[in-house]
Write an enzyme that holds these catalytic residues in place. Structure first.
Site, short mmCIF file in Angstrom:
data_model
loop_
_atom_site.label_atom_id
_atom_site.label_comp_id
_atom_site.label_asym_id
_atom_site.label_seq_id
_atom_site.Cartn_x
_atom_site.Cartn_y
_atom_site.Cartn_z
N GLN A 1 6.83 6.92 -5.67
CA GLN A 1 7.62 5.68 -5.57
C GLN A 1 7.28 4.81 -6.79
O GLN A 1 6.12 4.46 -6.99
CB GLN A 1 7.25 4.94 -4.28
CG GLN A 1 8.02 3.65 -4.06
CD GLN A 1 7.43 2.81 -2.93
OE1 GLN A 1 6.25 2.96 -2.61
NE2 GLN A 1 8.22 1.95 -2.34
N SER B 1 6.72 -0.96 -8.04
CA SER B 1 5.89 -2.07 -8.51
C SER B 1 5.74 -2.06 -10.03
O SER B 1 5.74 -1.00 -10.66
CB SER B 1 4.50 -2.01 -7.89
OG SER B 1 4.59 -1.99 -6.49
N SER C 1 1.54 5.79 -6.10
CA SER C 1 0.68 6.72 -5.35
C SER C 1 1.00 8.16 -5.70
O SER C 1 2.17 8.57 -5.67
CB SER C 1 0.86 6.54 -3.84
OG SER C 1 0.42 5.28 -3.45
N GLU D 1 9.22 2.01 5.37
CA GLU D 1 7.88 2.05 4.83
C GLU D 1 6.89 1.29 5.72
O GLU D 1 5.79 1.74 5.98
CB GLU D 1 7.88 1.48 3.41
CG GLU D 1 6.52 1.60 2.74
CD GLU D 1 6.54 1.23 1.28
OE1 GLU D 1 7.46 0.52 0.86
OE2 GLU D 1 5.61 1.63 0.57
N ASN E 1 0.16 -8.05 3.76
CA ASN E 1 0.23 -8.64 5.10
C ASN E 1 0.60 -10.12 5.08
O ASN E 1 1.20 -10.62 6.03
CB ASN E 1 -1.10 -8.41 5.84
CG ASN E 1 -1.18 -6.99 6.37
OD1 ASN E 1 -0.34 -6.15 6.03
ND2 ASN E 1 -2.18 -6.72 7.19
C1 LIG Z 1 -3.27 1.98 -2.40
C2 LIG Z 1 -1.99 1.40 -2.91
C3 LIG Z 1 -0.88 2.24 -3.05
C4 LIG Z 1 0.31 1.75 -3.58
N1 LIG Z 1 1.34 2.63 -3.77
C5 LIG Z 1 2.47 2.19 -4.38
C6 LIG Z 1 3.51 3.12 -4.72
O1 LIG Z 1 3.40 4.32 -4.46
N2 LIG Z 1 4.57 2.65 -5.38
C7 LIG Z 1 4.74 1.33 -5.69
O2 LIG Z 1 5.78 0.99 -6.25
N3 LIG Z 1 3.77 0.41 -5.38
C8 LIG Z 1 2.65 0.82 -4.74
N4 LIG Z 1 1.64 -0.07 -4.46
C9 LIG Z 1 1.78 -1.47 -4.88
C10 LIG Z 1 1.95 -2.45 -3.74
O3 LIG Z 1 3.20 -2.34 -3.17
C11 LIG Z 1 1.64 -3.84 -4.31
O4 LIG Z 1 0.27 -3.87 -4.65
C12 LIG Z 1 1.95 -4.95 -3.33
O5 LIG Z 1 3.33 -5.05 -3.10
C13 LIG Z 1 1.40 -6.32 -3.80
O6 LIG Z 1 1.80 -6.60 -5.09
P1 LIG Z 1 0.73 -7.06 -6.18
O7 LIG Z 1 -0.36 -6.05 -6.19
O8 LIG Z 1 1.48 -7.32 -7.45
O9 LIG Z 1 0.11 -8.42 -5.65
P2 LIG Z 1 0.74 -9.88 -5.77
O10 LIG Z 1 2.19 -9.81 -5.37
O11 LIG Z 1 0.42 -10.42 -7.10
O12 LIG Z 1 -0.02 -10.65 -4.64
C14 LIG Z 1 -1.36 -11.13 -4.81
C15 LIG Z 1 -1.75 -11.90 -3.54
O13 LIG Z 1 -0.89 -13.04 -3.37
C16 LIG Z 1 -0.25 -13.00 -2.11
N5 LIG Z 1 1.13 -13.50 -2.19
C17 LIG Z 1 2.04 -13.20 -3.17
N6 LIG Z 1 3.22 -13.83 -2.91
C18 LIG Z 1 3.05 -14.51 -1.73
C19 LIG Z 1 3.90 -15.34 -0.93
N7 LIG Z 1 5.18 -15.58 -1.26
N8 LIG Z 1 3.39 -15.88 0.20
C20 LIG Z 1 2.10 -15.64 0.58
N9 LIG Z 1 1.24 -14.87 -0.15
C21 LIG Z 1 1.71 -14.30 -1.28
C22 LIG Z 1 -0.22 -11.52 -1.73
O14 LIG Z 1 -0.07 -11.35 -0.34
C23 LIG Z 1 -1.57 -11.05 -2.26
O15 LIG Z 1 -2.59 -11.35 -1.36
C24 LIG Z 1 0.43 0.37 -3.93
C25 LIG Z 1 -0.67 -0.47 -3.77
C26 LIG Z 1 -1.87 0.03 -3.28
C27 LIG Z 1 -3.03 -0.91 -3.14
#
Ligand SMILES: Cc1cc2nc3c(=O)[nH]c(=O)nc-3n(C[C@H](O)[C@H](O)[C@H](O)COP(=O)(O)OP(=O)(O)OC[C@H]3O[C@@H](n4cnc5c(N)ncnc54)[C@H](O)[C@@H]3O)c2cc1C
Length: 381
Positions: free
Chosen positions: A125, A128, A160, A244, A362
């Site tokens: 996928q 991100s 992933s 998902e 979450n």
């Molecule tokens: C083990 C793992 C596997 C993954 N696999 C994939 C994959 O296969 N393909 C893929 O595309 N992505 C994948 N991801 C990415 C994952 O979907 C993102 O890490 C996730 O959506 C969070 O985005 P970010 O890391 O940019 O954090 P951010 O969006 O920068 O968030 C940082 C913090 O701020 C909080 N936050 C942000 N916006 C808000 C809001 N509006 N209100 C309240 N809190 C907020 C978040 O909850 C978090 O705690 C994976 C991530 C992990 C850890």
């Protein structure tokens, strides 16, 4: 709902149980986050597929058994209870496939689904980006029109198993002048070994190399690999997120089996005088059962024509927290060294820590629950 099992479902359960008893490898496969383990899991997908167990809910023409949601849940219970390997095809089977069933052409389904079911093509996928996770609509990777297709450029991250996968699906900006960020996006499939793709592993806590980031430099994608209409990528992607977060990614069978293993561990290694730890084991059993019943209730609504929708956010928050609690209980039972050891509990514990982040964090799920299920006012973003 009526939980009585029909004769047909009972026969299906018995057939699945017998097949799994004959075929599940006697010792666990190496981790699918390594090259060796990925290859072994791909082979396992081929074995499942040979007897049409790899995607039981798909129509028969694509290699499935046409199972309804209740029968699929039964299969999942048997699968995890048998101690069968984790599914390396999960991104394809539980994320891309539902998208293809809803939005792809007949030609795309016939071309993409059979090699996905057999494990011949394993999908990553690619949603991100470094600056676009929760706020996915801000993504900047682009697809630019060229003769017969598109040229992809930009960076995707946190993908992933992408270090060993064959193809990826993702959303790209095709109209940078669209008035809103979630407009002008297009959903595409591409080859991870195409010219212009660089795949670089991202270090994980446990040092395993499958997690990766992707650098794309004018990667050609033919028109036949666009899913739905150009510009409709956001709508198509959002129809996938429910899968998902909801039950297809984490069916209750997995937690029921893990809770059983935890009870066995307690019986073998538990200190009977530690009633606090015993209560956490009991909580894990009750939690797995509660999740099972909640899922059956959702499945019966779905089978009656309803949709799962925003309720999948409730599932997501529950299973991700439950998974951490269960694994921490196991590690506390095993003692301090268990965190450092390779083994049945340490690797899934490390992975459970990421549960509240992937598939939408979450915090974001709680916002969805507050706004869409409880009707609370929108928070300030
Ligand atoms: C083990 C793992 C596997 C993954 N696999 C994939 C994959 O296969 N393909 C893929 O595309 N992505 C994948 N991801 C990415 C994952 O979907 C993102 O890490 C996730 O959506 C969070 O985005 P970010 O890391 O940019 O954090 P951010 O969006 O920068 O968030 C940082 C913090 O701020 C909080 N936050 C942000 N916006 C808000 C809001 N509006 N209100 C309240 N809190 C907020 C978040 O909850 C978090 O705690 C994976 C991530 C992990 C850890």
């Amino acid at each position: 709902m009526d939980l009585t099992q029909t004769a047909e479902v009972a026969a299906f359960r018995a057939e699945a149980r017998a097949w799994l008893a004959d075929h599940v490898p006697a010792s666990p496969l190496p981790s699918l986050e390594t090259a060796e383990g990925f290859a072994a899991h791909r082979e396992w997908e081929g074995m499942l597929h040979a007897d049409r167990w790899s995607a039981v809910s798909w129509p028969e023409e694509y290699g499935g058994r046409g199972a309804d949601i209740v029968t699929w849940l039964v299969f999942e219970e048997e699968y995890w209870a048998a101690g069968a390997p984790g599914r390396v095809s999960q991104n394809g089977i539980s994320l891309l496939a539902p998208t293809l069933f809803d939005h792809a052409s007949q030609e795309q389904r016939a071309r993409v689904l059979p090699p996905m079911a057999s494990g011949e093509v394993i999908w990553a996928q690619a949603w991100s980006e470094p600056e676009s996770g929760s706020d996915l609509a801000s993504l900047t990777s682009r697809a630019v029109r060229t003769g017969g297709g598109w040229l992809l450029s930009g960076q995707k991250t946190w993908s992933s198993r992408a270090a060993f996968a064959d193809r990826a699906f993702g959303i790209f900006r095709t109209d940078p002048d669209a008035p809103k960020p979630h407009q002008g996006l297009t959903y595409l499939m591409f080859d991870l070994r195409a010219p212009g793709v660089t795949v670089r592993p991202v270090g994980r806590l446990d040092g395993k190399p499958a997690f990766a980031e992707l650098f794309l430099d004018e990667v050609f994608v033919p028109d036949e690999d666009v899913i739905g209409e150009p510009g409709q990528g956001w709508r198509i992607a959002m129809s996938t997120t429910g899968n998902e977060r909801g039950l297809t990614l984490r069916s209750p069978g997995r937690f029921l089996a893990a809770a059983d293993r935890l009870v066995a561990l307690w019986q073998a290694a538990g200190d009977r005088s530690d009633t606090a730890l015993r209560d956490r084991v009991a909580d894990a059993v009750v939690g797995a059962r509660a999740y099972e019943l909640f899922t059956w209730a959702g499945a019966s609504r779905f089978a009656a024509g309803g949709s799962i929708g925003a309720e999948s956010s409730l599932n997501k928050v529950f299973w991700s927290q439950y998974d951490i609690a269960l694994h921490e209980t196991a590690l506390d039972l095993l003692g301090a060294d268990a965190e450092l050891a390779e083994g049945a509990w340490a690797e899934p514990w490390v992975f459970s820590l990421a549960g509240p982040i992937y598939a939408g964090t979450n915090e974001i799920q709680r916002d969805i629950i507050a706004e869409r299920l409880l009707g609370l006012p929108k928070g300030r973003r």
